[in-house]
Design an enzyme around this catalytic site. Structure first.
Site, PDB file in Angstrom:
ATOM      1  N   TYR A 168       3.203   7.537  15.080  1.00 48.67           N
ATOM      2  CA  TYR A 168       2.194   6.741  14.938  1.00 48.67           C
ATOM      3  C   TYR A 168       1.280   7.582  15.001  1.00 48.67           C
ATOM      4  O   TYR A 168      -0.258   7.380  14.102  1.00 48.67           O
ATOM      5  CB  TYR A 168       2.002   5.637  15.988  1.00 48.67           C
ATOM      6  CG  TYR A 168       0.308   4.438  15.879  1.00 48.67           C
ATOM      7  CD1 TYR A 168       1.134   3.497  15.035  1.00 48.67           C
ATOM      8  CD2 TYR A 168      -0.447   4.939  16.362  1.00 48.67           C
ATOM      9  CE1 TYR A 168      -0.552   3.283  14.565  1.00 48.67           C
ATOM     10  CE2 TYR A 168      -1.287   4.128  16.796  1.00 48.67           C
ATOM     11  CZ  TYR A 168      -1.627   2.944  15.732  1.00 48.67           C
ATOM     12  OH  TYR A 168      -2.780   2.408  15.401  1.00 48.67           O
TER      13      TYR A 168
ATOM     14  N   ALA B 279       1.163  10.711  14.413  1.00 51.46           N
ATOM     15  CA  ALA B 279       1.342  11.823  13.926  1.00 51.46           C
ATOM     16  C   ALA B 279       0.272  11.518  12.888  1.00 51.46           C
ATOM     17  O   ALA B 279      -0.633  12.267  11.423  1.00 51.46           O
ATOM     18  CB  ALA B 279       2.219  12.501  13.634  1.00 51.46           C
ATOM     19  N   SER B 280       0.108   9.894  12.187  1.00 51.51           N
ATOM     20  CA  SER B 280       0.437   9.506  11.178  1.00 51.51           C
ATOM     21  C   SER B 280      -1.719   9.072  10.762  1.00 51.51           C
ATOM     22  O   SER B 280      -1.954   9.490  10.435  1.00 51.51           O
ATOM     23  CB  SER B 280       1.038   8.172  10.988  1.00 51.51           C
ATOM     24  OG  SER B 280       0.393   7.211  12.101  1.00 51.51           O
ATOM     25  N   LYS B 281      -1.673   8.722  12.635  1.00 51.22           N
ATOM     26  CA  LYS B 281      -3.450   8.839  12.802  1.00 51.22           C
ATOM     27  C   LYS B 281      -4.331  10.550  12.311  1.00 51.22           C
ATOM     28  O   LYS B 281      -4.918   9.959  12.123  1.00 51.22           O
ATOM     29  CB  LYS B 281      -3.525   8.296  13.754  1.00 51.22           C
ATOM     30  CG  LYS B 281      -2.621   6.201  13.516  1.00 51.22           C
ATOM     31  CD  LYS B 281      -3.724   5.354  12.367  1.00 51.22           C
ATOM     32  CE  LYS B 281      -3.492   4.058  12.216  1.00 51.22           C
ATOM     33  NZ  LYS B 281      -3.924   3.235  11.058  1.00 51.22           N
TER      34      LYS B 281
ATOM     35  N   SER C 178      -7.543   6.004  14.567  1.00 49.82           N
ATOM     36  CA  SER C 178      -6.627   5.201  15.352  1.00 49.82           C
ATOM     37  C   SER C 178      -6.935   6.481  16.625  1.00 49.82           C
ATOM     38  O   SER C 178      -7.231   7.848  16.025  1.00 49.82           O
ATOM     39  CB  SER C 178      -5.369   5.053  16.025  1.00 49.82           C
ATOM     40  OG  SER C 178      -5.163   4.691  17.285  1.00 49.82           O
TER      41      SER C 178
ATOM     42  N   VAL D 215       0.669  -1.148  -0.047  1.00 52.18           N
ATOM     43  CA  VAL D 215      -0.109  -0.522  -0.217  1.00 52.18           C
ATOM     44  C   VAL D 215       0.382   1.277  -0.105  1.00 52.18           C
ATOM     45  O   VAL D 215       0.053   2.369   0.368  1.00 52.18           O
ATOM     46  CB  VAL D 215      -1.009   0.646   1.293  1.00 52.18           C
ATOM     47  CG1 VAL D 215      -1.879  -0.825   0.962  1.00 52.18           C
ATOM     48  CG2 VAL D 215      -0.562  -0.302   2.578  1.00 52.18           C
TER      49      VAL D 215
END
Ligand SMILES: NC(=O)c1ccc[n+]([C@@H]2O[C@H](COP(=O)([O-])OP(=O)(O)OC[C@H]3O[C@@H](n4cnc5c(N)ncnc54)[C@H](O)[C@@H]3O)[C@@H](O)[C@H]2O)c1
Length: 256
Positions: A156, A158-160, A143, A64
């Site tokens: 993590y 920041a990505s969500k 999340s 992905v």
């Protein structure tokens, strides 16, 4: 037999080889959908597909984070099933607790690419086909960490957070085409990923860290992957016809 909520629909589920993606693929197939199980771990996706009616299930090894791989997966889906109605972005990677000064740029990029850039790439390739048919739904598994931070999960979180705002922006952009875009924020969930959040910190025993996760949930339970699949089914189905730009917490109250 009453027709399923997704009868005749085609759903792409990324990360379908494990955890929430696997549970969504199973539930969607039970509800009548053709399901594309798109995962980097082809063996795990094949294993997940064993439980499904093989006429309804297509396994495609997909990275992905790779634009060409995603493009190929979407065209194979269209060749096989003719259309795509639902996209569930569940592929993701965890982060072990890492102080920011110890996090390498490579680790940051990996987490951002798998968790956030991927959602852009899959949307980018699916949306043109949804636009043509003036319908479709996209469900991003973000999340609760995207709204309620934890120390040491800097990349993590920041990505969500990025996935959540991207979801809202896309919901507005695609509303004129009757394409709905929503996200689900799971709380700590009982999947193989939880172990990855737990490992790596030598200072605390695994059981103690599991307890910290559990105690952060007011309902004092870990979320089951099937519960995320059920929320995704609602958002994917016509029951949620008027729901777009929604960020649904399925988190035992962790986000309160
Ligand atoms: N488990 C939790 O506690 C929790 C909590 C909140 C949110 N989430 C999110 O929910 C989603 C599903 O997590 P899960 O717990 O089911 O995880 P999981 O580890 O059980 O499954 C993740 C799947 O993603 C696949 N994947 C990883 N990198 C990929 C790539 N580059 N291309 C294609 N597939 C790839 C893996 O092979 C795996 O099958 C993730 O986005 C995760 O961040 C998980």
């Amino acid at each position: 037999m009453t027709p399923g909520l997704l009868q005749g629909k085609t759903a792409i589920v990324t990360g379908a080889g494990s955890g929430m993606g696997k549970a969504a693929a199973r539930l969607f197939a039970q509800q009548g959908a053709n399901v594309v199980l798109a995962d980097l771990n082809e063996q795990a996706a094949e294993q997940a597909a064993v439980e499904l009616n093989r006429q309804q299930a297509l396994v495609i090894r997909t990275d992905v984070t790779d634009d060409d791989s995603v493009k190929e997966m979407v065209s194979e889906t269209l060749e096989t099933f003719g259309h795509v109605d639902v996209l569930v972005n569940s592929a993701g990677v965890a982060q072990v607790f890492t102080p920011v000064e110890q996090l390498s740029p490579e680790q940051w990029d990996k987490i951002m690419n798998v968790n956030a850039k991927s959602v852009f790439l899959t949307s980018r390739h699916v949306v043109p086909f949804m636009k043509k048919r003036m319908r479709g739904t996209i469900i991003n598994i973000a999340s609760i960490a995207g709204v309620r931070a934890r120390p040491g999960l800097n990349a993590y979180c920041a990505s969500k957070g990025a996935v959540i705002l991207f979801t809202k922006a896309l919901a507005l952009e695609l509303a004129p085409y009757q394409i709905r875009v929503n996200a689900i924020n799971p709380g700590p969930a009982e999947t193989p990923m939880l172990g990855q959040f737990l490992s790596g910190d030598a200072g605390q025993a695994e059981e103690q860290k599991r307890k910290i996760f559990l105690e952060s949930v007011p309902l004092r339970r870990l979320i089951q992957p099937e519960e995320i699949a059920q929320a995704a089914l609602y958002l994917a189905s016509d029951l949620a016809k008027s729901v777009t730009g929604e960020i649904m917490n399925v988190d035992g109250g962790r986000g309160i």
